[in-house]
Design a protein around this motif. Structure first.
Motif, PDB file in Angstrom:
ATOM      1  N   GLY A 124      28.258  51.048 -24.420  1.00 54.36           N
ATOM      2  CA  GLY A 124      27.583  51.271 -23.144  1.00 54.36           C
ATOM      3  C   GLY A 124      28.501  51.229 -21.946  1.00 54.36           C
ATOM      4  N   ASP A 125      29.712  50.716 -22.117  1.00 53.22           N
ATOM      5  CA  ASP A 125      30.661  50.638 -21.001  1.00 53.22           C
ATOM      6  C   ASP A 125      31.515  51.894 -20.853  1.00 53.22           C
ATOM      7  OD1 ASP A 125      29.698  48.132 -20.532  1.00 53.22           O
ATOM      8  OD2 ASP A 125      31.443  47.052 -21.312  1.00 53.22           O
ATOM      9  N   LEU A 126      31.430  52.816 -21.808  1.00 59.76           N
ATOM     10  CA  LEU A 126      32.197  54.048 -21.705  1.00 59.76           C
ATOM     11  C   LEU A 126      31.652  54.905 -20.571  1.00 59.76           C
ATOM     12  CD1 LEU A 126      32.509  54.964 -25.500  1.00 59.76           C
ATOM     13  CD2 LEU A 126      34.233  53.877 -24.047  1.00 59.76           C
ATOM     14  N   THR A 127      32.524  55.497 -19.786  1.00 60.48           N
ATOM     15  CA  THR A 127      32.099  56.280 -18.630  1.00 60.48           C
ATOM     16  C   THR A 127      32.572  57.728 -18.747  1.00 60.48           C
ATOM     17  OG1 THR A 127      34.080  55.623 -17.390  1.00 60.48           O
ATOM     18  CG2 THR A 127      32.096  54.276 -17.114  1.00 60.48           C
ATOM     19  N   ARG A 128      31.847  58.596 -18.062  1.00 64.03           N
ATOM     20  CA  ARG A 128      32.143  60.020 -18.056  1.00 64.03           C
ATOM     21  C   ARG A 128      32.666  60.455 -16.686  1.00 64.03           C
ATOM     22  NH1 ARG A 128      31.046  62.640 -23.138  1.00 64.03           N
ATOM     23  NH2 ARG A 128      29.425  61.469 -24.184  1.00 64.03           N
ATOM     24  N   ARG A 129      33.396  61.551 -16.671  1.00 61.70           N
ATOM     25  CA  ARG A 129      33.767  62.141 -15.392  1.00 61.70           C
ATOM     26  C   ARG A 129      32.503  62.620 -14.688  1.00 61.70           C
ATOM     27  NH1 ARG A 129      37.335  64.778 -18.633  1.00 61.70           N
ATOM     28  NH2 ARG A 129      36.102  66.676 -18.400  1.00 61.70           N
ATOM     29  N   PRO A 130      32.373  62.370 -13.392  1.00 59.78           N
ATOM     30  CA  PRO A 130      31.167  62.790 -12.667  1.00 59.78           C
ATOM     31  C   PRO A 130      31.215  64.267 -12.304  1.00 59.78           C
ATOM     32  CG  PRO A 130      32.654  61.661 -11.183  1.00 59.78           C
ATOM     33  CD  PRO A 130      33.298  61.599 -12.544  1.00 59.78           C
ATOM     34  N   SER A 131      31.119  65.133 -13.297  1.00 58.05           N
ATOM     35  CA  SER A 131      31.255  66.570 -13.064  1.00 58.05           C
ATOM     36  C   SER A 131      30.110  67.314 -13.720  1.00 58.05           C
ATOM     37  CB  SER A 131      32.584  67.082 -13.642  1.00 58.05           C
ATOM     38  OG  SER A 131      32.616  68.493 -13.656  1.00 58.05           O
ATOM     39  N   PRO A 132      29.510  68.296 -13.033  1.00 60.42           N
ATOM     40  CA  PRO A 132      28.491  69.136 -13.673  1.00 60.42           C
ATOM     41  C   PRO A 132      29.099  70.251 -14.517  1.00 60.42           C
ATOM     42  CG  PRO A 132      28.761  69.808 -11.399  1.00 60.42           C
ATOM     43  CD  PRO A 132      29.671  68.621 -11.600  1.00 60.42           C
ATOM     44  N   TRP A 133      30.413  70.391 -14.502  1.00 62.57           N
ATOM     45  CA  TRP A 133      31.069  71.520 -15.159  1.00 62.57           C
ATOM     46  C   TRP A 133      31.631  71.151 -16.529  1.00 62.57           C
ATOM     47  CZ3 TRP A 133      29.443  75.332 -12.352  1.00 62.57           C
ATOM     48  CH2 TRP A 133      29.258  75.150 -10.980  1.00 62.57           C
ATOM     49  N   LEU A 134      32.533  70.182 -16.583  1.00 63.07           N
ATOM     50  CA  LEU A 134      33.142  69.756 -17.834  1.00 63.07           C
ATOM     51  C   LEU A 134      32.717  68.328 -18.145  1.00 63.07           C
ATOM     52  CD1 LEU A 134      36.762  71.160 -17.381  1.00 63.07           C
ATOM     53  CD2 LEU A 134      34.920  72.124 -18.772  1.00 63.07           C
ATOM     54  N   ARG A 135      32.321  68.087 -19.389  1.00 64.39           N
ATOM     55  CA  ARG A 135      31.830  66.764 -19.766  1.00 64.39           C
ATOM     56  C   ARG A 135      32.834  66.094 -20.690  1.00 64.39           C
ATOM     57  NH1 ARG A 135      27.677  63.341 -19.804  1.00 64.39           N
ATOM     58  NH2 ARG A 135      26.982  62.327 -21.719  1.00 64.39           N
ATOM     59  N   GLY A 136      33.404  65.007 -20.203  1.00 61.36           N
ATOM     60  CA  GLY A 136      34.361  64.265 -21.003  1.00 61.36           C
ATOM     61  C   GLY A 136      34.444  62.829 -20.530  1.00 61.36           C
ATOM     62  N   LEU A 137      35.048  61.991 -21.351  1.00 59.16           N
ATOM     63  CA  LEU A 137      35.203  60.575 -21.033  1.00 59.16           C
ATOM     64  C   LEU A 137      36.356  60.365 -20.072  1.00 59.16           C
ATOM     65  CD1 LEU A 137      34.868  59.368 -24.708  1.00 59.16           C
ATOM     66  CD2 LEU A 137      33.239  58.793 -22.898  1.00 59.16           C
ATOM     67  N   THR A 138      36.203  59.374 -19.183  1.00 56.73           N
ATOM     68  CA  THR A 138      37.324  58.999 -18.320  1.00 56.73           C
ATOM     69  C   THR A 138      38.339  58.181 -19.103  1.00 56.73           C
ATOM     70  OG1 THR A 138      36.138  57.015 -17.578  1.00 56.73           O
ATOM     71  CG2 THR A 138      35.894  59.013 -16.251  1.00 56.73           C
ATOM     72  N   ASP A 139      37.870  57.434 -20.100  1.00 60.12           N
ATOM     73  CA  ASP A 139      38.771  56.686 -20.973  1.00 60.12           C
ATOM     74  C   ASP A 139      38.035  56.349 -22.261  1.00 60.12           C
ATOM     75  OD1 ASP A 139      37.024  54.700 -20.151  1.00 60.12           O
ATOM     76  OD2 ASP A 139      38.453  53.726 -18.827  1.00 60.12           O
ATOM     77  N   LEU A 140      38.799  56.022 -23.284  1.00 55.39           N
ATOM     78  CA  LEU A 140      38.239  55.623 -24.577  1.00 55.39           C
ATOM     79  C   LEU A 140      39.130  54.520 -25.139  1.00 55.39           C
ATOM     80  CD1 LEU A 140      36.042  56.160 -26.721  1.00 55.39           C
ATOM     81  CD2 LEU A 140      37.587  57.832 -27.770  1.00 55.39           C
ATOM     82  N   PRO A 141      38.928  53.263 -24.682  1.00 55.43           N
ATOM     83  CA  PRO A 141      39.778  52.158 -25.149  1.00 55.43           C
ATOM     84  C   PRO A 141      39.484  51.831 -26.607  1.00 55.43           C
ATOM     85  CG  PRO A 141      38.551  51.596 -23.131  1.00 55.43           C
ATOM     86  CD  PRO A 141      37.936  52.831 -23.700  1.00 55.43           C
ATOM     87  N   VAL A 142      40.540  51.723 -27.408  1.00 54.50           N
ATOM     88  CA  VAL A 142      40.384  51.405 -28.829  1.00 54.50           C
ATOM     89  C   VAL A 142      41.374  50.322 -29.227  1.00 54.50           C
ATOM     90  CG1 VAL A 142      39.555  53.708 -29.452  1.00 54.50           C
ATOM     91  CG2 VAL A 142      42.013  53.220 -29.502  1.00 54.50           C
ATOM     92  N   ARG A 143      41.070  49.683 -30.352  1.00 52.04           N
ATOM     93  CA  ARG A 143      41.987  48.708 -30.945  1.00 52.04           C
ATOM     94  C   ARG A 143      42.142  49.039 -32.424  1.00 52.04           C
ATOM     95  NH1 ARG A 143      37.337  45.345 -29.692  1.00 52.04           N
ATOM     96  NH2 ARG A 143      36.056  45.089 -31.580  1.00 52.04           N
ATOM     97  N   PHE A 144      43.216  48.528 -33.011  1.00 51.94           N
ATOM     98  CA  PHE A 144      43.530  48.835 -34.403  1.00 51.94           C
ATOM     99  C   PHE A 144      44.628  47.889 -34.854  1.00 51.94           C
ATOM    100  CE2 PHE A 144      45.595  51.621 -31.371  1.00 51.94           C
ATOM    101  CZ  PHE A 144      46.936  51.371 -31.601  1.00 51.94           C
TER     102      PHE A 144
END
Length: 416
Positions: free
Chosen positions: A384-404
């Motif tokens: 729920g903390d993942l955020t999107r770019r505020p754009s009506p044109w292209l839809r993508g994440l601003t970041d995707l933090p991961v661990r491994f």
């Protein structure tokens, strides 16, 4: 007494990032399959939400033209209007070429991309994916968007275009500066344009087995003899821009789905089919290209119960059309590799099929190599903390933090 009809919907605001599907449902409920919208500066346009209506618009390039000179709003558009680069006033690229010349120009691009060997393309993608992963695989954590997805497509495209690998990092920086739209956007555009012209000059001198050389090869034939180097450079820039950000978002959106949806959890670790299934579902449900400008009515007409004036701008609502309840009655669109979505457009001005295949190879290879190298990849924050770019044109994440679990580098070493 009935209430007033809902007014035009501003094509801006946070809901395009937070809840676009609900927003499109409300627009369809209030306005039908063709909704009045307002662009920056309260500039009017129509957003085509219906699947059938979008099929009609994209399938009739005479009535719904790609010629931006038809727009009836040009007298009201200021010189610094922020959407000018997207709308394309007197732009020389293929995006705004129409008629027979567009057909020949599109054929030249398709010829060049069809000549790309798919096995070599995958090998290039694997090489750069490994090199990028080597930068962070020993740390145990990274941001997949900034450190991987936003770097991979340009590097692969640069190589198949014919650039040297030494030029790749500069092209990545230039492209991402352009996307950011900040103070370095112009410098990024100038770097990219200059690089393309130098590439074409080099390939005239010493052609190779690359996209730029294949386009020049067409240019030198009788059918393509009137295409200039400037036009080829413009089309190479358009292809790189169109191939970079949407492919990066396709990688990010697919990985987000695989890391957050229980349906993919069981087959996440090395499951090749699950990668393809996630990528296809994203094209239907979370497509990187949400809305596209545009088409212009060449005469007065009707569409979806609306009167469209000659010169009106129509925006292609790809994401909304994909979710049209008239074609999504049982959810079957997501199964069996159904590709009847609008993620790549439709009709004469769609994304060329060879370009779609290049994007798919880059995205799928990028995801598979990442999951092979980091098999216990997991989100480092709540979904729920993942955020999107505020754009009506292209839809993508601003970041995707991961661990491994930290792992050794590959044989390629750090490409920096």
């Amino acid at each position: 007494m009935t209430g007033a009809a809902p007014g035009p919907v501003p094509l801006s605001g946070p809901r395009f990032a937070t809840e676009p599907a609900q927003l499109y449902r409300e627009m369809r409920r209030d306005h039908g399959p063709v909704a009045p919208v307002l662009l920056d500066g309260d500039v009017p346009a129509w957003l085509v939400l219906g699947y059938r209506e979008l099929h009609q618009v994209t399938g009739d390039p005479v009535l719904f033209s790609r010629d931006s000179e038809l727009w009836n709003q040009w007298p009201a558009i200021p010189a610094d209007w922020p959407l000018l680069p997207m709308i394309g006033h007197r732009q020389p690229s293929i995006l705004y070429t129409v008629g027979e010349r567009h057909t020949r120009r599109a054929a030249m691009i398709s010829h060049a991309l069809e000549a790309v060997d798919p096995f070599e393309l995958r090998a290039h993608a694997e090489t750069f994916a490994d090199e990028l992963i080597d930068r962070f695989c020993g740390t145990g954590a990274t941001d997949i968007i900034a450190e991987y997805a936003m770097l991979l497509p340009v590097r692969v495209l640069a190589r198949v275009y014919g650039f040297s690998d030494e030029q790749g990092p500069g092209l990545v920086t230039a492209m991402n500066d352009m996307i950011d739209g900040r103070e370095r956007a112009l410098a990024g555009q100038q770097h990219l344009a200059g690089s393309m012209m130098r590439l074409i000059a080099d390939k005239h001198e010493k052609p190779g087995l690359d996209v730029a050389s294949y386009m020049i090869e067409t240019q030198l034939t009788e059918d393509g003899s009137d295409f200039t180097d400037e036009e080829i450079a413009q089309d190479l820039m358009v292809m790189m821009a169109a191939g970079h950000q949407p492919t990066a978002d396709w990688i990010g959106n697919s990985l987000r789905l695989m890391l957050t949806d229980d349906r993919f959890a069981a087959s996440l670790f090395g499951g090749r089919n699950s990668v393809a299934e996630a990528m296809n579902e994203v094209l239907w449900e979370d497509t990187p290209t949400q809305n596209v400008a545009g088409r212009w009515a060449s005469r007065d007409t009707r569409l979806g119960g609306r009167h469209i004036n000659a010169g009106d701008l129509l925006l292609l609502g790809l994401a909304a059309a994909n979710a049209d309840p008239q074609i999504r009655t049982d959810g079957s669109a997501l199964t069996g590799g159904n590709s009847a979505h609008f993620a790549f457009g439709h009709g004469e001005h769609r994304c060329p099929f060879p370009a779609q295949e290049v994007a798919e190879v880059i995205a799928r290879t990028g995801i598979e190599v990442l999951l092979d190298r980091l098999p216990d990849l997991d989100l480092a924050v709540p979904a729920g903390d993942l955020t999107r770019r505020p754009s009506p044109w292209l839809r993508g994440l601003t970041d995707l933090p991961v661990r491994f679990t930290p792992t050794p580098t590959s044989a390629f070493g750090d490409p920096r």
